[in-house]
Scaffold this motif. Structure first.
Motif, PDB file in Angstrom:
ATOM      1  N   GLU A  24      -4.383 -22.545 -13.050  1.00 49.63           N
ATOM      2  CA  GLU A  24      -4.301 -23.873 -13.676  1.00 49.63           C
ATOM      3  C   GLU A  24      -5.423 -24.799 -13.198  1.00 49.63           C
ATOM      4  OE1 GLU A  24      -0.580 -25.605 -14.502  1.00 49.63           O
ATOM      5  OE2 GLU A  24       0.491 -23.705 -14.407  1.00 49.63           O
ATOM      6  N   ARG A  25      -5.823 -24.668 -11.946  1.00 47.98           N
ATOM      7  CA  ARG A  25      -6.946 -25.464 -11.451  1.00 47.98           C
ATOM      8  C   ARG A  25      -8.236 -25.058 -12.165  1.00 47.98           C
ATOM      9  NH1 ARG A  25      -5.336 -24.754  -5.116  1.00 47.98           N
ATOM     10  NH2 ARG A  25      -3.890 -26.511  -4.950  1.00 47.98           N
ATOM     11  N   GLU A  26      -8.397 -23.763 -12.350  1.00 41.78           N
ATOM     12  CA  GLU A  26      -9.593 -23.273 -13.046  1.00 41.78           C
ATOM     13  C   GLU A  26      -9.617 -23.751 -14.494  1.00 41.78           C
ATOM     14  OE1 GLU A  26     -10.071 -19.200 -10.339  1.00 41.78           O
ATOM     15  OE2 GLU A  26      -9.139 -19.088 -12.307  1.00 41.78           O
ATOM     16  N   LEU A  27      -8.476 -23.687 -15.160  1.00 43.20           N
ATOM     17  CA  LEU A  27      -8.385 -24.177 -16.542  1.00 43.20           C
ATOM     18  C   LEU A  27      -8.769 -25.644 -16.646  1.00 43.20           C
ATOM     19  CD1 LEU A  27      -5.109 -22.862 -18.262  1.00 43.20           C
ATOM     20  CD2 LEU A  27      -7.460 -22.181 -18.756  1.00 43.20           C
ATOM     21  N   SER A  28      -8.378 -26.422 -15.633  1.00 44.56           N
ATOM     22  CA  SER A  28      -8.542 -27.881 -15.696  1.00 44.56           C
ATOM     23  C   SER A  28     -10.005 -28.327 -15.754  1.00 44.56           C
ATOM     24  CB  SER A  28      -7.861 -28.551 -14.495  1.00 44.56           C
ATOM     25  OG  SER A  28      -8.608 -28.324 -13.303  1.00 44.56           O
ATOM     26  N   ILE A  29     -10.938 -27.448 -15.372  1.00 45.45           N
ATOM     27  CA  ILE A  29     -12.347 -27.877 -15.334  1.00 45.45           C
ATOM     28  C   ILE A  29     -13.171 -27.297 -16.495  1.00 45.45           C
ATOM     29  CG2 ILE A  29     -12.271 -28.136 -12.817  1.00 45.45           C
ATOM     30  CD1 ILE A  29     -13.983 -25.505 -12.701  1.00 45.45           C
ATOM     31  N   ILE A  30     -12.522 -26.519 -17.372  1.00 44.55           N
ATOM     32  CA  ILE A  30     -13.244 -25.880 -18.482  1.00 44.55           C
ATOM     33  C   ILE A  30     -13.166 -26.752 -19.727  1.00 44.55           C
ATOM     34  CG2 ILE A  30     -13.450 -23.800 -19.929  1.00 44.55           C
ATOM     35  CD1 ILE A  30     -11.986 -22.248 -17.717  1.00 44.55           C
ATOM     36  N   LYS A  31     -14.280 -26.891 -20.419  1.00 42.28           N
ATOM     37  CA  LYS A  31     -14.297 -27.692 -21.650  1.00 42.28           C
ATOM     38  C   LYS A  31     -13.587 -26.935 -22.777  1.00 42.28           C
ATOM     39  CE  LYS A  31     -18.851 -27.941 -22.061  1.00 42.28           C
ATOM     40  NZ  LYS A  31     -20.252 -28.014 -22.550  1.00 42.28           N
ATOM     41  N   PRO A  32     -13.002 -27.639 -23.762  1.00 43.48           N
ATOM     42  CA  PRO A  32     -12.397 -26.977 -24.914  1.00 43.48           C
ATOM     43  C   PRO A  32     -13.432 -26.073 -25.589  1.00 43.48           C
ATOM     44  CG  PRO A  32     -11.842 -29.309 -24.903  1.00 43.48           C
ATOM     45  CD  PRO A  32     -12.857 -29.116 -23.820  1.00 43.48           C
ATOM     46  N   GLY A  33     -12.992 -24.865 -25.975  1.00 43.74           N
ATOM     47  CA  GLY A  33     -13.915 -23.893 -26.558  1.00 43.74           C
ATOM     48  C   GLY A  33     -14.524 -22.973 -25.510  1.00 43.74           C
ATOM     49  N   GLY A  34     -14.266 -23.268 -24.220  1.00 45.71           N
ATOM     50  CA  GLY A  34     -14.783 -22.435 -23.140  1.00 45.71           C
ATOM     51  C   GLY A  34     -13.909 -21.207 -22.896  1.00 45.71           C
ATOM     52  N   ARG A  35     -14.288 -20.427 -21.912  1.00 46.29           N
ATOM     53  CA  ARG A  35     -13.536 -19.205 -21.605  1.00 46.29           C
ATOM     54  C   ARG A  35     -13.314 -19.069 -20.099  1.00 46.29           C
ATOM     55  NH1 ARG A  35     -16.168 -14.543 -25.668  1.00 46.29           N
ATOM     56  NH2 ARG A  35     -15.731 -15.701 -27.594  1.00 46.29           N
ATOM     57  N   LEU A  36     -12.155 -18.515 -19.760  1.00 47.77           N
ATOM     58  CA  LEU A  36     -11.840 -18.169 -18.381  1.00 47.77           C
ATOM     59  C   LEU A  36     -11.720 -16.647 -18.310  1.00 47.77           C
ATOM     60  CD1 LEU A  36      -9.106 -19.842 -16.137  1.00 47.77           C
ATOM     61  CD2 LEU A  36      -9.784 -17.476 -15.905  1.00 47.77           C
ATOM     62  N   LEU A  37     -12.584 -16.021 -17.508  1.00 45.75           N
ATOM     63  CA  LEU A  37     -12.564 -14.568 -17.334  1.00 45.75           C
ATOM     64  C   LEU A  37     -12.052 -14.253 -15.937  1.00 45.75           C
ATOM     65  CD1 LEU A  37     -13.401 -11.644 -18.132  1.00 45.75           C
ATOM     66  CD2 LEU A  37     -15.638 -12.152 -17.129  1.00 45.75           C
ATOM     67  N   SER A  38     -11.010 -13.436 -15.846  1.00 45.29           N
ATOM     68  CA  SER A  38     -10.453 -13.102 -14.533  1.00 45.29           C
ATOM     69  C   SER A  38     -10.709 -11.645 -14.166  1.00 45.29           C
ATOM     70  CB  SER A  38      -8.951 -13.373 -14.485  1.00 45.29           C
ATOM     71  OG  SER A  38      -8.468 -13.088 -13.186  1.00 45.29           O
ATOM     72  N   LEU A  39     -11.054 -11.445 -12.904  1.00 50.09           N
ATOM     73  CA  LEU A  39     -11.149 -10.098 -12.342  1.00 50.09           C
ATOM     74  C   LEU A  39      -9.839  -9.723 -11.667  1.00 50.09           C
ATOM     75  CD1 LEU A  39     -14.570 -10.424 -10.377  1.00 50.09           C
ATOM     76  CD2 LEU A  39     -14.222 -10.274 -12.837  1.00 50.09           C
ATOM     77  N   ARG A  40      -8.907 -10.697 -11.542  1.00 49.53           N
ATOM     78  CA  ARG A  40      -7.739 -10.485 -10.691  1.00 49.53           C
ATOM     79  C   ARG A  40      -6.389 -10.807 -11.322  1.00 49.53           C
ATOM     80  NH1 ARG A  40      -8.526 -11.531  -5.110  1.00 49.53           N
ATOM     81  NH2 ARG A  40      -6.309 -11.060  -4.947  1.00 49.53           N
ATOM     82  N   THR A  41      -6.330 -11.787 -12.231  1.00 51.22           N
ATOM     83  CA  THR A  41      -5.033 -12.370 -12.586  1.00 51.22           C
ATOM     84  C   THR A  41      -4.104 -11.388 -13.289  1.00 51.22           C
ATOM     85  OG1 THR A  41      -5.893 -14.613 -12.579  1.00 51.22           O
ATOM     86  CG2 THR A  41      -3.907 -14.246 -13.841  1.00 51.22           C
ATOM     87  N   ALA A  42      -4.375 -11.053 -14.550  1.00 49.89           N
ATOM     88  CA  ALA A  42      -3.519 -10.108 -15.277  1.00 49.89           C
ATOM     89  C   ALA A  42      -4.174  -9.716 -16.587  1.00 49.89           C
ATOM     90  CB  ALA A  42      -2.145 -10.733 -15.564  1.00 49.89           C
ATOM     91  N   PRO A  43      -4.037  -8.455 -16.983  1.00 50.71           N
ATOM     92  CA  PRO A  43      -4.530  -8.073 -18.311  1.00 50.71           C
ATOM     93  C   PRO A  43      -3.672  -8.721 -19.391  1.00 50.71           C
ATOM     94  CG  PRO A  43      -3.380  -6.236 -17.275  1.00 50.71           C
ATOM     95  CD  PRO A  43      -3.425  -7.327 -16.266  1.00 50.71           C
ATOM     96  N   ASN A  44      -4.247  -8.940 -20.573  1.00 47.42           N
ATOM     97  CA  ASN A  44      -3.497  -9.519 -21.689  1.00 47.42           C
ATOM     98  C   ASN A  44      -3.675  -8.636 -22.930  1.00 47.42           C
ATOM     99  OD1 ASN A  44      -6.169 -10.078 -22.248  1.00 47.42           O
ATOM    100  ND2 ASN A  44      -5.885 -12.250 -22.648  1.00 47.42           N
ATOM    101  N   LYS A  45      -3.125  -9.085 -24.048  1.00 46.67           N
ATOM    102  CA  LYS A  45      -3.165  -8.275 -25.270  1.00 46.67           C
ATOM    103  C   LYS A  45      -4.599  -8.039 -25.740  1.00 46.67           C
ATOM    104  CE  LYS A  45      -1.088  -7.660 -29.805  1.00 46.67           C
ATOM    105  NZ  LYS A  45      -0.183  -8.183 -30.835  1.00 46.67           N
ATOM    106  N   GLN A  46      -5.443  -9.085 -25.650  1.00 47.77           N
ATOM    107  CA  GLN A  46      -6.837  -8.940 -26.079  1.00 47.77           C
ATOM    108  C   GLN A  46      -7.544  -7.845 -25.295  1.00 47.77           C
ATOM    109  OE1 GLN A  46      -8.257 -10.710 -28.751  1.00 47.77           O
ATOM    110  NE2 GLN A  46      -9.752  -9.061 -28.472  1.00 47.77           N
ATOM    111  N   PHE A  47      -7.261  -7.775 -23.999  1.00 47.73           N
ATOM    112  CA  PHE A  47      -7.835  -6.724 -23.147  1.00 47.73           C
ATOM    113  C   PHE A  47      -7.416  -5.346 -23.661  1.00 47.73           C
ATOM    114  CE2 PHE A  47      -6.941  -3.731 -19.682  1.00 47.73           C
ATOM    115  CZ  PHE A  47      -8.206  -3.579 -19.136  1.00 47.73           C
ATOM    116  N   ALA A  48      -6.127  -5.179 -23.972  1.00 51.61           N
ATOM    117  CA  ALA A  48      -5.615  -3.888 -24.445  1.00 51.61           C
ATOM    118  C   ALA A  48      -6.234  -3.493 -25.785  1.00 51.61           C
ATOM    119  CB  ALA A  48      -4.092  -3.948 -24.554  1.00 51.61           C
ATOM    120  N   ILE A  49      -6.420  -4.483 -26.661  1.00 53.98           N
ATOM    121  CA  ILE A  49      -7.046  -4.219 -27.968  1.00 53.98           C
ATOM    122  C   ILE A  49      -8.500  -3.807 -27.771  1.00 53.98           C
ATOM    123  CG2 ILE A  49      -7.819  -5.322 -30.124  1.00 53.98           C
ATOM    124  CD1 ILE A  49      -5.229  -7.080 -29.912  1.00 53.98           C
ATOM    125  N   ASP A  50      -9.233  -4.565 -26.951  1.00 55.96           N
ATOM    126  CA  ASP A  50     -10.650  -4.264 -26.696  1.00 55.96           C
ATOM    127  C   ASP A  50     -10.839  -2.875 -26.095  1.00 55.96           C
ATOM    128  OD1 ASP A  50     -11.275  -6.768 -27.643  1.00 55.96           O
ATOM    129  OD2 ASP A  50     -11.602  -7.676 -25.673  1.00 55.96           O
TER     130      ASP A  50
END
Length: 333
Positions: free
Chosen positions: A220-246
């Protein structure tokens, strides 16, 4: 040949030293005599089975994802490599096994060792280099002039990510320990935040991208500093559906990862931000490009000074698991 393997997934961070046959090679493969193998947090995840939904291995499993070595044999359909060539590689996810005296590897996954690195320092470069390259280019689609922030980026990932990002024309901000400040700025970072003195979320605002190396607690701290339209890429947090599709994973895994990552996707979407997760793959062509960046910028990964051989594998694994390393931990053959 000697190799370090596990017989099953286990919470115990340990491997067995065994004697197994030197592998034979297919037409598309080379046989590599391993000189140095690096130990990553990924090894711990492989031992515990934490990533088995992404890649489930048959047992027994020879561990190890990253190495330097010398080409010993070349398959009939392999071009561009010859016996005696020094190489480095992040092994294909589906066929790891760097903790062994020899490994058979698809030639499309290797590249020539950078001229400014030896077998020891070279072993610390391919996995983090490919993670940074694939993260910046494929996941973030970063463009010249944009800003990327790497919290906790003073470690081995940052060593590679900072100069690669700078070579792409990005503005790079890193937070980390005071001891790594000078090294990180020398690697090309535009701004360094000492986490013992300052909170990045109170300083930064409207960055294009964050590459998270710290995990879910920082989300949530990381999200708070990103501008709308930006992206947060994690090496650690959790895989999501987009990851599985890709990754082209089956529908049932897409559903599971969709559930696992849904809370992170929802929080990001609410702020107009895309959440991405990365699990780095082998790619020799990308290593070729990374090699140029390593050579041109004279990037030399920091290596932990502790001397380990294959016989010390469990001591080395537990040092990595402790998190108290002074650079990439390696075992020498």
């Amino acid at each position: 040949m000697k190799a370090a393997q596990i017989q099953k997934y286990s919470k115990n961070i340990e491997a067995q030293i065994v004697d197994i046959a030197i592998p034979s090679i297919k037409d598309n493969e080379v046989l590599v005599k391993v000189k140095v193998a690096a130990i990553n947090p990924l090894e711990i995840l492989n031992i515990t089975g934490s990533v088995k939904l992404i890649q489930d291995y048959g047992m027994p499993l020879v561990l190890g994802n990253e190495l330097t070595g010398i080409v010993e044999k070349v398959g009939n359909h392999v071009y561009g490599f010859k016996v005696g060539d020094p190489i480095y590689t992040r092994l294909p996810i589906e066929k790891i096994g760097a903790f062994a005296q020899y490994v058979a590897v698809d030639a499309k996954s290797i590249w020539h060792l950078p001229k400014n690195l030896d077998f020891v320092t070279g072993a610390g470069a391919p996995l983090t280099g490919l993670t940074a390259y694939q993260g910046l280019i494929e996941e973030l689609e970063a463009k010249k002039g944009q800003t990327v922030f790497i919290p906790g980026g003073s470690g081995s990932f940052g060593q590679m990510a900072v100069p690669i990002a700078k070579a792409m024309g990005l503005k790079v901000i890193v937070s980390g320990s005071p001891s790594a400040k000078e090294r990180t700025l020398n690697a090309g970072a535009d701004q360094y935040i000492d986490y013992t003195k300052e909170n990045y979320w109170e300083i930064l605002d409207e960055v294009d991208f964050v590459i998270d190396t710290l995990g879910a607690d920082e989300f949530e701290r990381e999200l708070s500093i990103i501008k709308p339209g930006g992206r947060l890429l994690s090496l650690r947090t959790a895989p999501n559906k987009q990851f599985a599709i890709d990754k082209g994973l089956p529908k049932w895994k897409q559903i599971i990862f969709g559930l696992v990552g849904s809370k992170f996707d929802k929080k990001a979407k609410k702020k107009g931000i895309q959440y991405r997760f990365i699990f780095v793959r082998a790619d020799g062509k990308q290593l070729e490009k990374i090699t140029k960046i390593i050579e041109e910028n004279n990037i030399v990964p920091a290596i932990d000074p502790t001397n380990f051989t294959i016989e010390d594998i469990n001591e080395a694994l537990n040092l990595v698991a402790s998190g108290h390393t002074k650079g990439k931990v390696v075992i020498k053959f």
